[in-house]
Design an enzyme around this catalytic site. Structure first.
Site, short mmCIF file in Angstrom:
data_model
loop_
_atom_site.label_atom_id
_atom_site.label_comp_id
_atom_site.label_asym_id
_atom_site.label_seq_id
_atom_site.Cartn_x
_atom_site.Cartn_y
_atom_site.Cartn_z
N CYS A 94 7.86 -36.34 52.09
CA CYS A 94 7.59 -37.30 51.01
C CYS A 94 8.74 -38.30 50.97
O CYS A 94 9.88 -37.98 51.32
CB CYS A 94 7.49 -36.55 49.68
SG CYS A 94 7.40 -37.58 48.22
N SER A 123 10.33 -39.29 48.55
CA SER A 123 11.39 -38.85 47.64
C SER A 123 12.47 -38.09 48.41
O SER A 123 13.67 -38.24 48.14
CB SER A 123 10.84 -37.95 46.53
OG SER A 123 9.85 -38.65 45.81
N HIS A 132 14.67 -40.63 49.89
CA HIS A 132 15.59 -41.24 48.93
C HIS A 132 16.86 -40.40 48.81
O HIS A 132 17.97 -40.92 48.70
CB HIS A 132 14.96 -41.33 47.53
CG HIS A 132 13.86 -42.35 47.41
ND1 HIS A 132 13.86 -43.56 48.07
CD2 HIS A 132 12.72 -42.34 46.67
CE1 HIS A 132 12.76 -44.24 47.74
NE2 HIS A 132 12.06 -43.51 46.90
N HIS A 183 9.60 -30.51 49.18
CA HIS A 183 9.02 -30.13 47.89
C HIS A 183 7.50 -30.30 47.86
O HIS A 183 6.91 -30.32 46.78
CB HIS A 183 9.65 -30.99 46.78
CG HIS A 183 9.37 -32.44 46.97
ND1 HIS A 183 10.08 -33.24 47.83
CD2 HIS A 183 8.40 -33.24 46.46
CE1 HIS A 183 9.59 -34.45 47.82
NE2 HIS A 183 8.56 -34.49 47.00
N CYS A 223 2.63 -32.59 46.13
CA CYS A 223 3.39 -33.70 45.53
C CYS A 223 2.61 -35.00 45.61
O CYS A 223 2.18 -35.52 44.60
CB CYS A 223 4.77 -33.88 46.15
SG CYS A 223 5.59 -35.33 45.44
P1 NAD Z 1 5.70 -44.10 51.56
O1 NAD Z 1 6.91 -44.42 52.32
O2 NAD Z 1 4.64 -43.21 52.17
O3 NAD Z 1 4.93 -45.44 51.11
C1 NAD Z 1 5.53 -46.63 50.74
C2 NAD Z 1 4.51 -47.76 51.04
O4 NAD Z 1 4.99 -49.00 50.53
C3 NAD Z 1 4.25 -47.99 52.52
O5 NAD Z 1 2.86 -47.97 52.77
C4 NAD Z 1 4.82 -49.39 52.78
O6 NAD Z 1 4.11 -50.10 53.79
C5 NAD Z 1 4.66 -50.04 51.43
N1 NAD Z 1 5.52 -51.22 51.18
C6 NAD Z 1 6.76 -51.48 51.65
N2 NAD Z 1 7.22 -52.63 51.11
C7 NAD Z 1 6.26 -53.11 50.29
C8 NAD Z 1 6.14 -54.25 49.42
N3 NAD Z 1 7.13 -55.16 49.30
N4 NAD Z 1 5.02 -54.39 48.68
C9 NAD Z 1 4.01 -53.50 48.79
N5 NAD Z 1 4.07 -52.40 49.58
C10 NAD Z 1 5.17 -52.22 50.33
O7 NAD Z 1 6.17 -43.46 50.17
P2 NAD Z 1 5.49 -42.33 49.25
O8 NAD Z 1 5.82 -40.99 49.79
O9 NAD Z 1 4.08 -42.72 49.00
O10 NAD Z 1 6.34 -42.49 47.90
C11 NAD Z 1 6.24 -43.69 47.15
C12 NAD Z 1 7.22 -43.67 46.00
O11 NAD Z 1 6.82 -42.67 45.04
C13 NAD Z 1 8.65 -43.30 46.39
O12 NAD Z 1 9.56 -44.08 45.64
C14 NAD Z 1 8.74 -41.85 45.99
O13 NAD Z 1 10.07 -41.45 45.76
C15 NAD Z 1 7.95 -41.89 44.71
N6 NAD Z 1 7.50 -40.59 44.19
C16 NAD Z 1 7.57 -40.43 42.84
C17 NAD Z 1 7.14 -39.26 42.24
C18 NAD Z 1 7.15 -39.12 40.76
O14 NAD Z 1 6.99 -38.01 40.24
N7 NAD Z 1 7.30 -40.20 40.00
C19 NAD Z 1 6.65 -38.22 43.05
C20 NAD Z 1 6.57 -38.43 44.44
C21 NAD Z 1 7.00 -39.62 45.00
ZN ZN Z 2 7.29 -35.94 46.68
#
Ligand code: NAD
Ligand code: ZN
Length: 362
Positions: free
Chosen positions: A38, A40, A43, A59, A163
């Site tokens: 993921c 996260s 990060h 996770h 997740c």
């Molecule tokens: P990921 O890397 O799979 O996806 C990110 C996407 O954003 C990609 O498809 C990428 O092409 C796109 N992207 C990049 N720049 C962009 C822009 N300027 N505009 C639009 N799209 C753009 O990430 P993920 O695993 O899907 O996670 C996404 C976010 O969610 C992360 O920040 C992660 O930490 C967070 N997250 C939060 C929680 C929570 O509980 N709040 C849980 C899990 C993940």
């Molecule tokens: Zn996650």
């Protein structure tokens, strides 16, 4: 057993031998079958969020129960389970008022650095991540960090629910409570954003607008339910969304974790609309909003793990998959070995994958 250890930020994870003790009274030992990568985790690898190190990250996972502690009645050896970092005590104010994601009992939902579940024959403490640490062949967790699932559910698809899928789906259905016919924008269509799109489709949203810079992601988003796509490289995202929605959307979801996109999510709302921030904006960063926009009752809110009640939500998501409503197969871009984990994160960073999953038996 083997585990991927993060020693220092921005360094490759190292595969090492570690161990876990026998389960305590309310603990469960799980044979990890699948763990998803993921963003996260990335990060934390990149140091955008702090965590005591060394640590075993991961996770988003599914596995089979191996041993249970003396007080555990919920599962037995052989049960198939999905893990969730939203471990809950069931008795604090937040748990008893229906918000277990916000559990405040730190004896159950331990703070970073608090758990002593992992060891590795060295003096230096090895830290468990989010009470799970899935990048390891076994996990020792609290019984309230798992949910049982039906055994005919493929574990590599079940892991995604742990997740990415619950977070995206839950942000739409639980946090924002999108109503049938309302318009939705999802900014960032990765593993989590794609689940928000599929969730919006299941919720019966009207317009579902996918925003991503990667054309392949936009194409898949369309398959999962997006009615329109916006590529930020074609001009101002807020204006493009306003043009598509006659002035603004009911619900926007930021699923990327950036200041600029969080600000866009708020700026594209119709009067009365709500922006839900799912992405993890780097620790310490602030976002700026126009105060005037609040006068038309626009709202902005956070969403943690899709505000889940995972013992209820995750089996429902399994049923959605079984009924063909949740297209989990489309999430998996690569099945990899634990030893290929660094490559998996490099591919994530390069935007090449939706989800890479570690198959522990492969
Ligand atoms: P990921 O890397 O799979 O996806 C990110 C996407 O954003 C990609 O498809 C990428 O092409 C796109 N992207 C990049 N720049 C962009 C822009 N300027 N505009 C639009 N799209 C753009 O990430 P993920 O695993 O899907 O996670 C996404 C976010 O969610 C992360 O920040 C992660 O930490 C967070 N997250 C939060 C929680 C929570 O509980 N709040 C849980 C899990 C993940
Ligand atoms: Zn996650």
């Amino acid at each position: 057993m083997k585990a991927a250890v993060l020693h220092e930020v921005n360094q490759p994870l190292v595969i090492e031998d570690i161990s876990v003790p026998n389960p305590g009274p309310r603990e469960v030992l799980i044979r990890t079958k699948v763990a998803g990568l993921c963003h996260s985790d990335l990060h934390f690898i990149e140091g955008l969020y702090p965590h005591p190190l060394p640590a075993v990250l991961g996770h988003e996972s599914a596995g089979v129960v191996e041993k249970v502690g003396s007080d555990v009645t919920y599962v037995k050896p052989g049960d198939h389970v999905v893990t969730c970092l939203s471990v809950f005590c069931g008795t604090c104010d937040n748990c008893t008022t229906g918000r277990p994601v916000l559990c405040t009992d730190t004896t159950v939902k331990m703070l970073p650095g608090q758990s002593n579940r992992l060891s590795w024959g060295r003096k230096e403490k090895l830290n468990q991540f989010l009470n799970l640490s899935s990048f390891a062949e076994q996990m020792l967790v609290h019984e309230n960090a798992i949910v049982k699932i039906r055994k005919d559910m493929p574990l590599e698809l079940a892991a995604l629910i742990g997740c990415g899928v619950i977070t995206g789906y839950g942000a739409v259905v639980n946090t924002a409570k999108v109503q049938a016919g309302e318009s939705v924008v999802v900014i960032g269509c990765g593993g989590v954003g794609m689940a928000a799109i599929n969730g919006a489709e299941i919720a019966g949203a009207g317009r579902i607008i996918a925003v991503d810079t990667n054309p392949a992601k936009l194409q898949l988003a369309t398959k999962l339910g997006a009615t329109d796509v916006v590529d930020p490289r074609n001009g101002d995202v807020v204006q493009q969304v306003r043009d598509l929605t006659n002035g603004g959307v009911h619900h926007s979801f930021e699923v990327l974790g950036r200041k600029e996109t969080a600000e866009q999510a708020f700026a594209m709302l119709a009067p009365g609309g709500t922006a839900t921030i799912v992405g993890m904006i780097p620790f310490g960063q602030k976002i700026e909003l126009h105060g005037f926009d609040f006068l038309r009752e626009r709202r902005i809110q956070g969403s943690s793990m899709g505000s889940n009640h995972f013992r209820v939500d995750m089996p429902r998501l399994v049923e959605f998959y079984m009924r063909g409503k949740l297209h989990l197969e489309d999430w998996i871009s690569a099945k990899i070995k634990l030893s290929e984990i660094n490559e998996g994160f490099a591919n994530m960073k390069a935007g090449k994958t939706l989800r890479s999953v570690i198959m522990f038996d492969a």
